[in-house]
Design a protein around this motif. Structure first.
Motif, PDB file in Angstrom:
ATOM      1  N   SER A 173       0.847  -1.185   0.000  1.00 42.42           N
ATOM      2  CA  SER A 173       0.000   0.000   0.000  1.00 42.42           C
ATOM      3  C   SER A 173       0.891   1.248   0.000  1.00 42.42           C
ATOM      4  N   ASN A 174       0.397   2.299  -0.612  1.00 44.16           N
ATOM      5  CA  ASN A 174       1.092   3.590  -0.577  1.00 44.16           C
ATOM      6  C   ASN A 174       0.205   4.676   0.025  1.00 44.16           C
ATOM      7  N   ALA A 175      -0.812   4.273   0.773  1.00 44.35           N
ATOM      8  CA  ALA A 175      -1.736   5.225   1.399  1.00 44.35           C
ATOM      9  C   ALA A 175      -1.049   5.933   2.571  1.00 44.35           C
ATOM     10  N   ARG A 176      -1.535   7.118   2.888  1.00 45.78           N
ATOM     11  CA  ARG A 176      -1.025   7.864   4.044  1.00 45.78           C
ATOM     12  C   ARG A 176      -1.730   7.345   5.294  1.00 45.78           C
ATOM     13  N   MET A 177      -0.976   6.672   6.144  1.00 45.82           N
ATOM     14  CA  MET A 177      -1.528   6.086   7.357  1.00 45.82           C
ATOM     15  C   MET A 177      -0.492   6.177   8.471  1.00 45.82           C
ATOM     16  N   PRO A 178      -0.914   6.132   9.730  1.00 47.85           N
ATOM     17  CA  PRO A 178       0.047   6.135  10.833  1.00 47.85           C
ATOM     18  C   PRO A 178       0.875   4.854  10.843  1.00 47.85           C
ATOM     19  N   ILE A 179       2.003   4.938  11.533  1.00 43.95           N
ATOM     20  CA  ILE A 179       2.911   3.797  11.636  1.00 43.95           C
ATOM     21  C   ILE A 179       2.921   3.316  13.086  1.00 43.95           C
ATOM     22  N   PHE A 180       2.684   2.027  13.282  1.00 44.45           N
ATOM     23  CA  PHE A 180       2.705   1.413  14.613  1.00 44.45           C
ATOM     24  C   PHE A 180       3.919   0.499  14.729  1.00 44.45           C
ATOM     25  N   SER A 181       4.408   0.373  15.936  1.00 43.50           N
ATOM     26  CA  SER A 181       5.431  -0.630  16.240  1.00 43.50           C
ATOM     27  C   SER A 181       5.274  -1.042  17.696  1.00 43.50           C
ATOM     28  N   GLY A 182       5.481  -2.331  17.958  1.00 43.63           N
ATOM     29  CA  GLY A 182       5.310  -2.835  19.313  1.00 43.63           C
ATOM     30  C   GLY A 182       5.556  -4.326  19.364  1.00 43.63           C
ATOM     31  N   PRO A 183       5.409  -4.906  20.523  1.00 42.50           N
ATOM     32  CA  PRO A 183       5.589  -6.359  20.650  1.00 42.50           C
ATOM     33  C   PRO A 183       4.577  -7.120  19.812  1.00 42.50           C
ATOM     34  N   GLU A 184       4.926  -8.327  19.451  1.00 40.98           N
ATOM     35  CA  GLU A 184       4.025  -9.159  18.665  1.00 40.98           C
ATOM     36  C   GLU A 184       2.706  -9.394  19.412  1.00 40.98           C
ATOM     37  N   GLY A 185       1.612  -9.222  18.708  1.00 41.29           N
ATOM     38  CA  GLY A 185       0.303  -9.413  19.305  1.00 41.29           C
ATOM     39  C   GLY A 185      -0.300  -8.167  19.927  1.00 41.29           C
ATOM     40  N   SER A 186       0.412  -7.031  19.859  1.00 40.08           N
ATOM     41  CA  SER A 186      -0.093  -5.806  20.497  1.00 40.08           C
ATOM     42  C   SER A 186      -0.737  -4.845  19.505  1.00 40.08           C
ATOM     43  N   SER A 187      -0.909  -5.263  18.255  1.00 41.98           N
ATOM     44  CA  SER A 187      -1.423  -4.343  17.234  1.00 41.98           C
ATOM     45  C   SER A 187      -2.829  -3.845  17.560  1.00 41.98           C
TER      46      SER A 187
END
Length: 293
Positions: A173-187
């Motif tokens: 995707s090339n849409a403008r969206m926020p970026i998340f990062s965190g431990p696996e399973g925390s999305s």
């Protein structure tokens, strides 16, 4: 030479015992009758049970042979695949590939589970429902992922996507969206907190574009103008909501008073916050970190 063995018609005397030979000849028919009564042919119920079992096995064999023969005959071939839902991301080429790789057999013998699995492997497909459509078709209903954010994989830095249910999936995707990062399973947690943080930061006139959660459950926010907000852990004596509300209320005044371009806001203090300027805006070698209330 004359045979001396003769038979006497004289009746036995009263009280006399019959000879052993006569007793043995008389006992044989009784023994034969007793043994013959236990034979298979003398048990009609068992014979009926065996007969019924043979009929069932024979019928099952004939049915299996008929199905096998039917599956090899060119009857009721599959001629069409109908997708009943409008699609925004899945292409026609992807649909054709999934259909060609999974449609085997005819209308009756095609494995619907295989067809469903093939469509669900497409990048933007979240779920597929498949059913037969008489007389020669397959009807497919697809649910596409609706992307809400990017997901940065911690170890590799690869980008994936997060749908509106908080599920991570792989697609481009090339849409403008926020970026998340965190431990696996925390999305899912990050998606919910993004909406919460966005609402609380609204009065600043800035847009939240990134949310990070460390392995030690420390929060960091990124705004659209490059400002980084260090929230840290949620503290019993200084909850994150309380510290964030204080920051929103005093940030504009503190920034105007100090006349500086802020790079980082540190909200990990229980009774205030620290502002860290952009490095290029400060004279070389000078460190400036100030607190506001």
């Amino acid at each position: 030479m004359a045979d001396e063995r003769t038979t006497s018609n004289v009746p036995p005397e009263p009280g006399a015992k019959p000879s052993a030979g006569k007793r043995s000849r008389a006992a044989r028919p009784a023994a034969a009758r007793e043994g013959g009564g236990n034979g298979l042919w003398d048990r009609p119920q068992l014979l009926n049970l065996i007969s019924d079992a043979l009929l069932v096995v024979g019928a099952a064999g004939l049915g299996y042979a008929a199905v096998a023969a039917l599956s090899r005959l060119p009857v009721y071939p599959l001629r069409e695949v109908v997708v009943t839902t409008p699609l925004a991301q899945v292409t026609t080429a992807q649909l054709e590939y999934a259909a060609r790789s999974s449609l085997r057999g005819n209308f009756f013998t095609v494995d619907l589970d295989d067809v469903r699995s093939a469509f669900e492997k497409l990048p933007w497909v979240r779920r597929a429902d498949v059913r037969r459509k008489w007389p020669s078709g397959i009807e497919v209903r697809l649910e596409e992922h609706v992307a809400s954010a990017y997901w940065r994989v911690g170890e590799t830095g690869d980008m994936r996507l997060v749908n509106r249910y908080g599920e991570v999936f792989t697609a481009a995707s090339n849409a403008r969206m926020p970026i998340f990062s965190g431990p696996e399973g925390s999305s899912g947690v990050l998606l919910a907190k993004f909406d919460e943080f966005s609402g609380k930061l609204g009065p600043l006139g800035k847009q939240l574009v990134g949310v990070s959660l460390s392995a030690r459950e420390a929060w960091q926010l990124k705004m659209d103008d490059g400002l980084t907000i260090e929230l840290g852990h949620d503290q019993p004596k200084a909850p994150i909501d309380e510290r964030l509300a204080r920051f929103v209320g005093y940030y504009s005044k503190a920034k105007a008073r100090l006349n500086m371009n802020v790079a980082v806001v540190d909200l990990r203090y229980p009774s205030g916050f620290a502002l860290r300027p952009i490095a290029s805006a400060e004279p070389t070698g000078k460190q400036d970190s100030k607190k506001g209330k």
